[in-house]
Scaffold this motif. Structure first.
Motif, mmCIF file in Angstrom:
data_model
loop_
_atom_site.group_PDB
_atom_site.id
_atom_site.type_symbol
_atom_site.label_atom_id
_atom_site.label_comp_id
_atom_site.label_asym_id
_atom_site.label_seq_id
_atom_site.Cartn_x
_atom_site.Cartn_y
_atom_site.Cartn_z
ATOM 1 N N SER A 21 43.450 28.405 35.333
ATOM 2 C CA SER A 21 43.254 28.809 33.727
ATOM 3 C C SER A 21 41.491 27.678 33.496
ATOM 4 O O SER A 21 42.338 26.235 33.827
ATOM 5 C CB SER A 21 44.085 28.811 33.369
ATOM 6 O OG SER A 21 44.988 29.669 33.595
ATOM 7 N N ALA A 23 40.327 26.449 30.117
ATOM 8 C CA ALA A 23 40.241 26.814 28.824
ATOM 9 C C ALA A 23 39.191 25.946 27.591
ATOM 10 O O ALA A 23 38.470 24.824 28.854
ATOM 11 C CB ALA A 23 41.265 26.203 27.975
ATOM 12 N N ARG A 71 38.379 36.824 31.867
ATOM 13 C CA ARG A 71 38.381 35.871 30.152
ATOM 14 C C ARG A 71 39.133 37.009 29.263
ATOM 15 O O ARG A 71 38.907 37.858 29.267
ATOM 16 C CB ARG A 71 37.130 35.720 30.861
ATOM 17 C CG ARG A 71 36.002 36.981 30.133
ATOM 18 C CD ARG A 71 34.790 36.146 29.931
ATOM 19 N NE ARG A 71 33.941 35.468 28.775
ATOM 20 C CZ ARG A 71 33.043 34.446 28.585
ATOM 21 N NH1 ARG A 71 32.598 35.181 29.785
ATOM 22 N NH2 ARG A 71 33.009 34.239 27.970
ATOM 23 N N LYS A 75 40.033 33.694 23.466
ATOM 24 C CA LYS A 75 40.570 32.124 23.181
ATOM 25 C C LYS A 75 40.255 30.950 24.263
ATOM 26 O O LYS A 75 40.557 29.597 24.232
ATOM 27 C CB LYS A 75 42.110 32.249 24.113
ATOM 28 C CG LYS A 75 43.086 32.918 23.605
ATOM 29 C CD LYS A 75 44.851 32.954 24.812
ATOM 30 C CE LYS A 75 45.824 33.587 23.749
ATOM 31 N NZ LYS A 75 47.175 33.987 24.840
ATOM 32 N N THR A 77 38.798 31.314 27.380
ATOM 33 C CA THR A 77 39.988 31.142 28.137
ATOM 34 C C THR A 77 39.438 31.812 29.414
ATOM 35 O O THR A 77 38.850 33.153 29.115
ATOM 36 C CB THR A 77 40.887 31.017 28.519
ATOM 37 O OG1 THR A 77 41.058 30.100 26.668
ATOM 38 C CG2 THR A 77 41.623 30.796 29.202
ATOM 39 N N TYR A 79 39.972 33.280 34.022
ATOM 40 C CA TYR A 79 41.067 33.172 35.089
ATOM 41 C C TYR A 79 41.019 33.184 35.691
ATOM 42 O O TYR A 79 39.865 33.763 36.234
ATOM 43 C CB TYR A 79 42.075 33.935 34.337
ATOM 44 C CG TYR A 79 42.760 33.244 32.737
ATOM 45 C CD1 TYR A 79 42.487 34.566 31.722
ATOM 46 C CD2 TYR A 79 43.912 33.160 32.147
ATOM 47 C CE1 TYR A 79 42.861 34.197 30.668
ATOM 48 C CE2 TYR A 79 44.190 32.313 31.426
ATOM 49 C CZ TYR A 79 43.658 33.439 30.307
ATOM 50 O OH TYR A 79 44.346 32.926 28.804
#
Length: 115
Positions: A21, A23, A71, A75, A77, A79
């Motif tokens: 992950s 962020a 994604r 967030k 983020t 992945y």
């Protein structure tokens, strides 16, 4: 300024799976492409996977069919689901993000695959 924080690396046996992950935080208005690169000892950094803000993906040849990038825009983020890992996947994995005119990098997370 933009910060990228990776997580999820570690040691896994060949044939196993890991999920990374990354962020993004900070001044991320206008964030666009996000991606993963990796660098093994003595080798150049190489593309693993990229994903655009609209979800279009691109993969390095060595990971096609085994890795999946995704994604969550809410967030900020991204992945990386990695399956069927081999010792050749051992490397430091770096997240990056294109934000307006700049590309930012995370600090990297180690992935080690034992045979």
């Amino acid at each position: 300024q933009v910060q990228l924080v990776e997580s999820g690396g570690g040691l896994v046996q060949a044939g196993g799976s890991l999920r990374l992950s990354c962020a993004a935080s900070g001044s991320i208005f206008g964030i666009n492409d996000m991606g993963w690169y990796r660098q093994a000892p003595g080798k150049q950094r190489e593309l693993v996977a990229l994903i655009t803000i609209r979800g279009i993906t691109n993969y390095g040849d060595s990971v096609k069919g085994r890795f999946t990038i995704s994604r969550d825009n809410a967030k900020n983020t991204v992945y990386l689901q990695m399956t069927s890992l081999t010792p050749e996947d051992t490397a430091v994995y770096y997240c990056n993000a294109a934000v307006r005119l700049y590309v930012y990098w995370g600090q990297g997370t180690q992935v080690t695959v034992s045979s």
